[in-house]
Write a protein that holds these residues in place. Structure first.
Motif, PDB file in Angstrom:
ATOM      1  N   LEU A  38      -2.965  10.113  -2.439  1.00 24.61           N
ATOM      2  CA  LEU A  38      -3.011   9.429  -1.146  1.00 24.61           C
ATOM      3  C   LEU A  38      -2.597  10.409  -0.064  1.00 24.61           C
ATOM      4  O   LEU A  38      -1.567  11.084  -0.183  1.00 24.61           O
ATOM      5  CB  LEU A  38      -2.073   8.217  -1.137  1.00 24.61           C
ATOM      6  N   TYR A  39      -3.398  10.478   0.981  1.00 24.33           N
ATOM      7  CA  TYR A  39      -3.188  11.434   2.077  1.00 24.33           C
ATOM      8  C   TYR A  39      -2.980  10.629   3.364  1.00 24.33           C
ATOM      9  O   TYR A  39      -3.846   9.841   3.758  1.00 24.33           O
ATOM     10  CB  TYR A  39      -4.417  12.329   2.204  1.00 24.33           C
ATOM     11  N   THR A  40      -1.842  10.828   4.007  1.00 28.66           N
ATOM     12  CA  THR A  40      -1.563  10.096   5.234  1.00 28.66           C
ATOM     13  C   THR A  40      -1.333  11.059   6.387  1.00 28.66           C
ATOM     14  O   THR A  40      -0.802  12.160   6.205  1.00 28.66           O
ATOM     15  CB  THR A  40      -0.357   9.147   5.062  1.00 28.66           C
ATOM     16  N   THR A  53      -7.783   9.014  -1.540  1.00 27.60           N
ATOM     17  CA  THR A  53      -8.196   8.372  -0.301  1.00 27.60           C
ATOM     18  C   THR A  53      -7.180   8.664   0.790  1.00 27.60           C
ATOM     19  O   THR A  53      -6.071   9.143   0.518  1.00 27.60           O
ATOM     20  CB  THR A  53      -8.362   6.849  -0.485  1.00 27.60           C
ATOM     21  N   GLN A  54      -7.575   8.379   2.028  1.00 31.88           N
ATOM     22  CA  GLN A  54      -6.721   8.629   3.181  1.00 31.88           C
ATOM     23  C   GLN A  54      -6.159   7.320   3.717  1.00 31.88           C
ATOM     24  O   GLN A  54      -6.825   6.287   3.699  1.00 31.88           O
ATOM     25  CB  GLN A  54      -7.517   9.343   4.280  1.00 31.88           C
ATOM     26  N   ILE A  55      -4.926   7.370   4.188  1.00 29.49           N
ATOM     27  CA  ILE A  55      -4.259   6.213   4.780  1.00 29.49           C
ATOM     28  C   ILE A  55      -3.958   6.523   6.240  1.00 29.49           C
ATOM     29  O   ILE A  55      -3.381   7.568   6.553  1.00 29.49           O
ATOM     30  CB  ILE A  55      -2.946   5.882   4.040  1.00 29.49           C
ATOM     31  N   MET A  67       3.670   6.916   5.058  1.00 27.80           N
ATOM     32  CA  MET A  67       4.177   7.241   3.729  1.00 27.80           C
ATOM     33  C   MET A  67       4.755   6.015   3.033  1.00 27.80           C
ATOM     34  O   MET A  67       4.692   5.895   1.802  1.00 27.80           O
ATOM     35  CB  MET A  67       5.234   8.348   3.816  1.00 27.80           C
ATOM     36  N   PHE A  68       5.274   5.064   3.793  1.00 30.93           N
ATOM     37  CA  PHE A  68       5.793   3.841   3.187  1.00 30.93           C
ATOM     38  C   PHE A  68       4.648   3.007   2.613  1.00 30.93           C
ATOM     39  O   PHE A  68       4.758   2.450   1.515  1.00 30.93           O
ATOM     40  CB  PHE A  68       6.578   3.035   4.225  1.00 30.93           C
ATOM     41  N   ALA A  69       3.556   2.898   3.375  1.00 35.96           N
ATOM     42  CA  ALA A  69       2.378   2.203   2.859  1.00 35.96           C
ATOM     43  C   ALA A  69       1.857   2.901   1.609  1.00 35.96           C
ATOM     44  O   ALA A  69       1.453   2.246   0.631  1.00 35.96           O
ATOM     45  CB  ALA A  69       1.291   2.153   3.927  1.00 35.96           C
ATOM     46  N   ALA A  70       1.881   4.233   1.615  1.00 37.05           N
ATOM     47  CA  ALA A  70       1.426   4.997   0.456  1.00 37.05           C
ATOM     48  C   ALA A  70       2.310   4.722  -0.764  1.00 37.05           C
ATOM     49  O   ALA A  70       1.806   4.584  -1.889  1.00 37.05           O
ATOM     50  CB  ALA A  70       1.427   6.487   0.785  1.00 37.05           C
ATOM     51  N   LEU A  71       3.605   4.627  -0.556  1.00 37.87           N
ATOM     52  CA  LEU A  71       4.520   4.337  -1.672  1.00 37.87           C
ATOM     53  C   LEU A  71       4.244   2.961  -2.265  1.00 37.87           C
ATOM     54  O   LEU A  71       4.220   2.800  -3.492  1.00 37.87           O
ATOM     55  CB  LEU A  71       5.975   4.424  -1.190  1.00 37.87           C
ATOM     56  N   GLU A  72       4.038   1.961  -1.403  1.00 38.93           N
ATOM     57  CA  GLU A  72       3.759   0.613  -1.899  1.00 38.93           C
ATOM     58  C   GLU A  72       2.440   0.570  -2.669  1.00 38.93           C
ATOM     59  O   GLU A  72       2.350  -0.028  -3.748  1.00 38.93           O
ATOM     60  CB  GLU A  72       3.728  -0.386  -0.742  1.00 38.93           C
TER      61      GLU A  72
END
Length: 353
Positions: free
Chosen positions: A77-79, A107-109, A116-121
């Motif tokens: 995940l790339y943010t 995918t990209q966020i 990064m919090f959305a990526a962790l979830e």
């Protein structure tokens, strides 16, 4: 979201050299009156080094420290918060090509400063969905040194810094445990980051500079003038405390148990407000002294602080780090990380053998 079964096996960063605020004032880039007001010292500036390259360097460090092979990874995940390269080109493909390989979902966020919090979830849920999945690589990077961004003036109470960061979220025990991660939204405040700017055509296609400081100021002035906007500001404050309380509760700790806290790298006044006045956590426990030297590095602030505090021995076994961030939308996020052991790349804690 309780994440007792999720661990952090590696964390990495790429930080370029810094430019002193005093130099920026002398050059006319930064208002002199804001130096004392905000207390910022310097900002990380990457020059012409692309954000995806910083992400790759941070990712290589995180994977190496994790003890995992890139082939062990199941998700990338790339943010980011700012433009990464040619329009229409996916930056995660760069990290995938040069490190992870093609056997993973990537995918990209786009979730702003708390991406990064959305990526962790999302990563935690993805790993849990299949018992055969082992680990996920989450990266963040930004370089604001572009014509449509003025790093010194575009943010309220902050200066935009360049950096890359990465973390390996693991199903096997690592040096830390992701004890919880939570997010809430206040969509009534979505205007805060666009204000009166039209939705079409997109500003970047017309060469308009980004100015969150102006948008934020206009939104707050309207709110102070009365009406629904005042209640939105109250709701933002309430939701901030709510999401932090939830993250602490799900982690099984209290605010008094928090060893250190890191939020976005903004002014000392904002950091003190969040720590002391809203949460009752002494400002001395925040990572602000580190953050004031690198600037607000998009979605990387919290991982940069985690690595810095662990590497320097300021976080050790049994300690808890509370991480917090705002993002446009408005989305408010918090997470708690428990340190399980001092990794080989950290210095021995003061008082340890």
């Amino acid at each position: 979201m309780e994440t007792a079964d999720m661990y952090i096996s590696g964390v990495g960063s790429y930080l370029p050299g810094t430019v002193d605020v005093a130099h920026a004032v002398a050059a006319g880039w930064y208002p002199a009156e804001e130096v004392e007001l905000h207390g910022l010292a310097s900002v990380a500036v990457a020059g012409d080094l692309p954000a995806p390259e910083m992400a790759l360097r941070a990712a290589r460090s995180a994977v190496a420290r994790s003890g995992r092979s890139p082939t062990d990874l199941d998700l990338l995940l790339y943010t980011s918060t700012w433009h990464q390269g040619p329009e229409g080109w996916p930056p995660q493909a760069y990290v995938q090509r040069h490190l992870v390989g093609d056997g993973v979902l990537s995918t990209q966020i786009k979730q702003g400063c708390n991406g990064m919090f959305a990526a962790l979830e999302l990563a935690a849920s993805y790993l849990r969905a299949d018992p055969g999945r082992q680990a996920a690589l989450l990266v963040a990077a930004d370089n604001y040194g572009t014509p449509l961004a003025d790093r010194w003036r575009m943010l309220p109470g902050a200066v935009a810094g360049d950096a890359g960061s990465a973390v390996v979220l693991d199903t096997e025990p690592g040096f830390a445990r992701l004890a919880s991660v939570c997010s809430v939204s206040v969509s009534q405040a979505e205007e805060m980051h666009r204000c009166a700017e039209p939705l079409f055509p997109p500003g970047v296609t017309e060469g308009r500079t980004v100015d969150f400081a102006a948008h934020n100021d206009t939104f707050r002035r309207r709110a102070v003038a009365g009406g629904e906007g005042t209640m939105v500001l109250v709701t933002l404050d309430e939701r901030m405390v709510e999401v932090i309380d939830r993250a602490l509760s799900e982690a099984g700790v209290k605010a008094s148990d928090v060893t250190r806290m890191t939020c976005m790298n903004t002014s000392q006044e904002i950091a003190d407000q969040i720590c002391e006045h809203r949460l009752g956590i002494p400002a001395s426990r925040s990572a602000w002294e580190f953050g004031r030297t690198i600037g607000h590095c998009g979605a990387s602030d919290q991982l940069l602080a985690l690595e810095h505090l662990v590497r320097g021995g300021d976080l050790g076994p049994g300690d808890h780090l509370l991480m917090f961030a705002y993002g446009p939308g408005v989305t408010i996020s918090a997470a708690v990380v428990e340190i399980l052991e001092s990794p080989a790349w950290s210095r021995t804690r003061r008082g340890d053998a």
